[in-house]
Design a protein around this motif. Structure first.
Motif, PDB file in Angstrom:
ATOM      1  N   VAL A 236       0.895  -1.330   0.518  1.00 36.54           N
ATOM      2  CA  VAL A 236       0.456   0.339  -0.329  1.00 36.54           C
ATOM      3  C   VAL A 236       0.438   1.519   0.155  1.00 36.54           C
ATOM      4  O   VAL A 236       0.753   2.096  -1.004  1.00 36.54           O
ATOM      5  N   LEU A 237       1.656   0.813   1.203  1.00 40.00           N
ATOM      6  CA  LEU A 237       2.381   2.527   1.013  1.00 40.00           C
ATOM      7  C   LEU A 237       3.280   3.305   0.033  1.00 40.00           C
ATOM      8  O   LEU A 237       3.203   3.767  -0.229  1.00 40.00           O
ATOM      9  N   ARG A 238       4.371   2.725  -0.598  1.00 44.57           N
ATOM     10  CA  ARG A 238       4.574   2.431  -1.740  1.00 44.57           C
ATOM     11  C   ARG A 238       4.310   3.180  -2.626  1.00 44.57           C
ATOM     12  O   ARG A 238       4.491   3.573  -3.390  1.00 44.57           O
ATOM     13  N   ASN A 239       3.382   2.576  -2.755  1.00 44.05           N
ATOM     14  CA  ASN A 239       2.680   2.593  -4.231  1.00 44.05           C
ATOM     15  C   ASN A 239       1.169   4.444  -4.185  1.00 44.05           C
ATOM     16  O   ASN A 239       1.522   5.703  -4.840  1.00 44.05           O
ATOM     17  N   ALA A 240       1.434   3.825  -2.406  1.00 48.39           N
ATOM     18  CA  ALA A 240       0.662   5.485  -2.211  1.00 48.39           C
ATOM     19  C   ALA A 240       1.077   6.396  -1.671  1.00 48.39           C
ATOM     20  O   ALA A 240       0.973   7.656  -2.187  1.00 48.39           O
ATOM     21  N   LEU A 241       2.133   6.704  -1.722  1.00 47.25           N
ATOM     22  CA  LEU A 241       2.976   7.497  -1.658  1.00 47.25           C
ATOM     23  C   LEU A 241       4.007   8.412  -2.836  1.00 47.25           C
ATOM     24  O   LEU A 241       4.485   9.766  -2.759  1.00 47.25           O
ATOM     25  N   ILE A 242       4.093   7.592  -4.003  1.00 48.60           N
ATOM     26  CA  ILE A 242       4.471   8.379  -5.320  1.00 48.60           C
ATOM     27  C   ILE A 242       3.563   9.646  -5.334  1.00 48.60           C
ATOM     28  O   ILE A 242       3.977  11.221  -5.161  1.00 48.60           O
ATOM     29  N   PRO A 243       3.016   9.911  -5.508  1.00 46.97           N
ATOM     30  CA  PRO A 243       1.505  11.107  -5.832  1.00 46.97           C
ATOM     31  C   PRO A 243       1.747  11.809  -4.297  1.00 46.97           C
ATOM     32  O   PRO A 243       1.395  13.338  -4.585  1.00 46.97           O
ATOM     33  N   VAL A 244       1.785  11.053  -2.967  1.00 45.52           N
ATOM     34  CA  VAL A 244       1.863  12.325  -1.999  1.00 45.52           C
ATOM     35  C   VAL A 244       3.242  12.754  -2.342  1.00 45.52           C
ATOM     36  O   VAL A 244       3.056  14.460  -1.770  1.00 45.52           O
ATOM     37  N   ILE A 245       4.518  12.280  -2.818  1.00 46.97           N
ATOM     38  CA  ILE A 245       5.500  12.912  -2.330  1.00 46.97           C
ATOM     39  C   ILE A 245       5.618  14.146  -3.918  1.00 46.97           C
ATOM     40  O   ILE A 245       6.563  15.406  -3.324  1.00 46.97           O
ATOM     41  N   THR A 246       4.887  13.649  -4.601  1.00 40.35           N
ATOM     42  CA  THR A 246       5.021  14.459  -5.489  1.00 40.35           C
ATOM     43  C   THR A 246       4.118  15.830  -5.696  1.00 40.35           C
ATOM     44  O   THR A 246       4.757  16.929  -5.368  1.00 40.35           O
ATOM     45  N   VAL A 247       3.019  15.846  -4.666  1.00 36.08           N
ATOM     46  CA  VAL A 247       2.468  16.831  -4.183  1.00 36.08           C
ATOM     47  C   VAL A 247       3.354  18.093  -3.302  1.00 36.08           C
ATOM     48  O   VAL A 247       2.578  18.924  -2.745  1.00 36.08           O
ATOM     49  N   ALA A 248       3.769  16.738  -2.519  1.00 34.16           N
ATOM     50  CA  ALA A 248       4.627  17.895  -1.070  1.00 34.16           C
ATOM     51  C   ALA A 248       5.886  18.607  -1.642  1.00 34.16           C
ATOM     52  O   ALA A 248       6.071  19.563  -1.458  1.00 34.16           O
ATOM     53  N   GLY A 249       6.192  18.296  -2.729  1.00 34.61           N
ATOM     54  CA  GLY A 249       7.429  18.888  -3.903  1.00 34.61           C
ATOM     55  C   GLY A 249       6.851  20.335  -3.887  1.00 34.61           C
ATOM     56  O   GLY A 249       6.917  21.426  -3.941  1.00 34.61           O
ATOM     57  N   PHE A 250       5.580  19.937  -4.740  1.00 37.92           N
ATOM     58  CA  PHE A 250       4.949  21.502  -5.586  1.00 37.92           C
ATOM     59  C   PHE A 250       4.328  22.085  -3.799  1.00 37.92           C
ATOM     60  O   PHE A 250       4.391  23.596  -4.668  1.00 37.92           O
ATOM     61  N   TYR A 251       3.883  21.807  -3.141  1.00 40.00           N
ATOM     62  CA  TYR A 251       3.121  22.770  -2.032  1.00 40.00           C
ATOM     63  C   TYR A 251       4.622  23.379  -1.135  1.00 40.00           C
ATOM     64  O   TYR A 251       4.239  24.167  -0.414  1.00 40.00           O
ATOM     65  N   LEU A 252       5.697  23.138  -1.787  1.00 41.03           N
ATOM     66  CA  LEU A 252       6.676  23.846  -0.972  1.00 41.03           C
ATOM     67  C   LEU A 252       6.941  25.105  -1.744  1.00 41.03           C
ATOM     68  O   LEU A 252       6.650  25.928  -0.789  1.00 41.03           O
ATOM     69  N   SER A 253       6.429  25.227  -2.981  1.00 38.68           N
ATOM     70  CA  SER A 253       6.275  26.332  -3.524  1.00 38.68           C
ATOM     71  C   SER A 253       5.182  27.515  -2.061  1.00 38.68           C
ATOM     72  O   SER A 253       5.411  28.701  -1.904  1.00 38.68           O
ATOM     73  N   PHE A 254       4.131  26.285  -1.532  1.00 35.50           N
ATOM     74  CA  PHE A 254       3.141  27.673  -0.306  1.00 35.50           C
ATOM     75  C   PHE A 254       4.022  27.942   0.300  1.00 35.50           C
ATOM     76  O   PHE A 254       3.753  28.649   1.337  1.00 35.50           O
ATOM     77  N   LEU A 255       4.793  26.719   0.842  1.00 34.15           N
ATOM     78  CA  LEU A 255       5.238  26.641   2.557  1.00 34.15           C
ATOM     79  C   LEU A 255       6.367  28.080   2.020  1.00 34.15           C
ATOM     80  O   LEU A 255       6.122  28.468   3.343  1.00 34.15           O
ATOM     81  N   LEU A 256       7.217  28.477   1.260  1.00 34.55           N
ATOM     82  CA  LEU A 256       8.129  29.671   1.094  1.00 34.55           C
ATOM     83  C   LEU A 256       7.566  30.707   1.185  1.00 34.55           C
ATOM     84  O   LEU A 256       7.799  31.366   1.963  1.00 34.55           O
ATOM     85  N   SER A 257       6.148  31.021   0.438  1.00 34.33           N
ATOM     86  CA  SER A 257       5.468  31.939   0.244  1.00 34.33           C
ATOM     87  C   SER A 257       4.675  32.355   1.548  1.00 34.33           C
ATOM     88  O   SER A 257       4.836  33.377   1.873  1.00 34.33           O
ATOM     89  N   GLY A 258       4.286  31.102   2.262  1.00 31.70           N
ATOM     90  CA  GLY A 258       3.698  31.676   3.677  1.00 31.70           C
ATOM     91  C   GLY A 258       4.990  32.047   4.332  1.00 31.70           C
ATOM     92  O   GLY A 258       5.132  32.799   5.607  1.00 31.70           O
ATOM     93  N   SER A 259       6.206  31.375   4.445  1.00 28.60           N
ATOM     94  CA  SER A 259       7.150  32.505   4.959  1.00 28.60           C
ATOM     95  C   SER A 259       7.699  33.382   5.237  1.00 28.60           C
ATOM     96  O   SER A 259       7.883  34.101   5.901  1.00 28.60           O
ATOM     97  N   LEU A 260       7.778  33.741   4.076  1.00 27.27           N
ATOM     98  CA  LEU A 260       7.689  35.179   3.664  1.00 27.27           C
ATOM     99  C   LEU A 260       6.934  36.855   4.619  1.00 27.27           C
ATOM    100  O   LEU A 260       7.292  37.239   5.673  1.00 27.27           O
ATOM    101  N   ILE A 261       5.465  36.226   4.816  1.00 28.27           N
ATOM    102  CA  ILE A 261       4.867  36.399   5.861  1.00 28.27           C
ATOM    103  C   ILE A 261       4.737  36.342   7.073  1.00 28.27           C
ATOM    104  O   ILE A 261       5.116  37.005   8.329  1.00 28.27           O
TER     105      ILE A 261
END
Length: 320
Positions: A236-261
């Motif tokens: 389960v985890l090996r296959n389920a975590l592939i899209p999770v890691i994908t979204v986690a990488g892209f979401y880092l942009s929102f993390l950086l923008s939030g850190s600006l404020i």
């Protein structure tokens, strides 16, 4: 694999080039003038047009735009990161070195907390779908996604000052100088960022685990008598975590923008606070250099995420 990595690295150049053009152009369109700002801070009773033009010339603001752009890009390439601040004359390379460590620690703490909390919560919510643990986790994630970071930060500061009669340390201290003061200062923006990031990642993990749990190969593994922990860990985890890691990488942009404020609200001397301070002073090289540096890191993160695909699932073929 090697050809794919080389192709992605080569894409850095045109992407950074167009990003630099956009950043440079935006700085020249925005209102305000750093020369006027400097002269207004000198408390002079009267400033002549000649003094104003002399200062702009000395700062290089009267040079053609192509010359200004070329000078800036060359300084980014040779490690000077834009030369000097127009307002303070501080080398931007020293500013980057000092502020980048702070923002990197802020992001690192947030990511560690997020991964430790979100993946177990997502798995738990999927296993107990439509039961009370799932409902509790849903409330946690919906709340975390709904509350704006800046509002939560202001409410938290008001609560600590008015109710607890305590506030975080006013001065930021590096972790190697004073660990206690460091964590008392930085833990609050980290927790706020981690809540929103964890809420998002928990929902993504839950939905992907639920999807994998319904697959035929999971039913086959269970029918063979494998323990549920083995089924979750191996299938389960090996296959389920592939899209999770994908979204986690892209979401880092929102993390950086939030850190600006949050860096500005909590007086954390990171990249975000440097960009806002440069914007207040109309300090073009500082804003341009720090913003382009963030773009560089985001591109690097996306490349790392793509490469993690191969590690998690060797079946992925980059050659296709």
């Amino acid at each position: 694999m090697k050809a794919y990595v080389a192709k992605r690295i080569l894409l850095f150049v045109p992407t950074l080039f167009f990003a630099s053009l956009l950043i440079f152009g935006a700085m020249r369109v925005l209102p305000g003038d750093v020369a006027a700002r400097i002269l207004s801070d000198e408390d002079q009773a009267y400033v002549t047009q000649e003094q104003y033009e002399q200062l702009r010339t000395s700062l290089g603001l009267n040079d053609p735009l192509a010359v200004q752009y070329g000078t800036w890009i060359w300084s980014m390439m040779n490690g000077q990161f834009g030369g000097e601040s127009l307002a303070t004359r501080e080398p931007i390379s020293e500013m980057v070195s000092r502020r980048l460590r702070v923002t990197a620690l802020l992001a690192l703490y947030t990511i560690i907390i997020t991964m430790i909390v979100s993946i177990p919560l997502g798995i738990l919510a999927a296993i107990y779908q439509d039961r009370w643990p799932d409902y509790v986790i849903r409330i946690f994630t919906i709340t975390g996604n709904s509350i704006p970071n800046f509002w939560l930060a202001l409410m938290l500061l008001l609560f600590m000052v008015l109710v607890l009669q305590w506030s975080p340390p006013l001065r930021y201290r590096p972790v190697w100088d004073d660990p206690t003061a460091h964590f008392l200062k930085i833990i609050w923006p980290v927790l706020i960022l981690a809540w929103g990031y964890t809420a998002f990642m928990t929902r993504i993990t839950r939905s992907n685990v639920l999807e994998v749990l319904r697959q035929d190969y999971v039913r086959t593994a269970r029918s063979k008598g494998l323990h549920e922990i083995v089924v979750l860990g191996r299938h389960v985890l090996r296959n389920a975590l592939i899209p999770v890691i994908t979204v986690a990488g892209f979401y880092l942009s929102f993390l950086l923008s939030g850190s600006l404020i949050l860096e500005n609200i909590f007086s954390i001397p990171g990249i975000g606070q440097g960009i806002i301070a440069g914007a207040r002073e109309r300090d073009y090289p500082v804003i341009q250099s720090l913003t382009l540096l963030l773009v560089f890191f985001l591109l690097g993160i996306n490349l790392i995420v793509d490469l993690l695909y191969k590690i998690i699932d060797p079946r992925i073929d980059f050659a296709k």
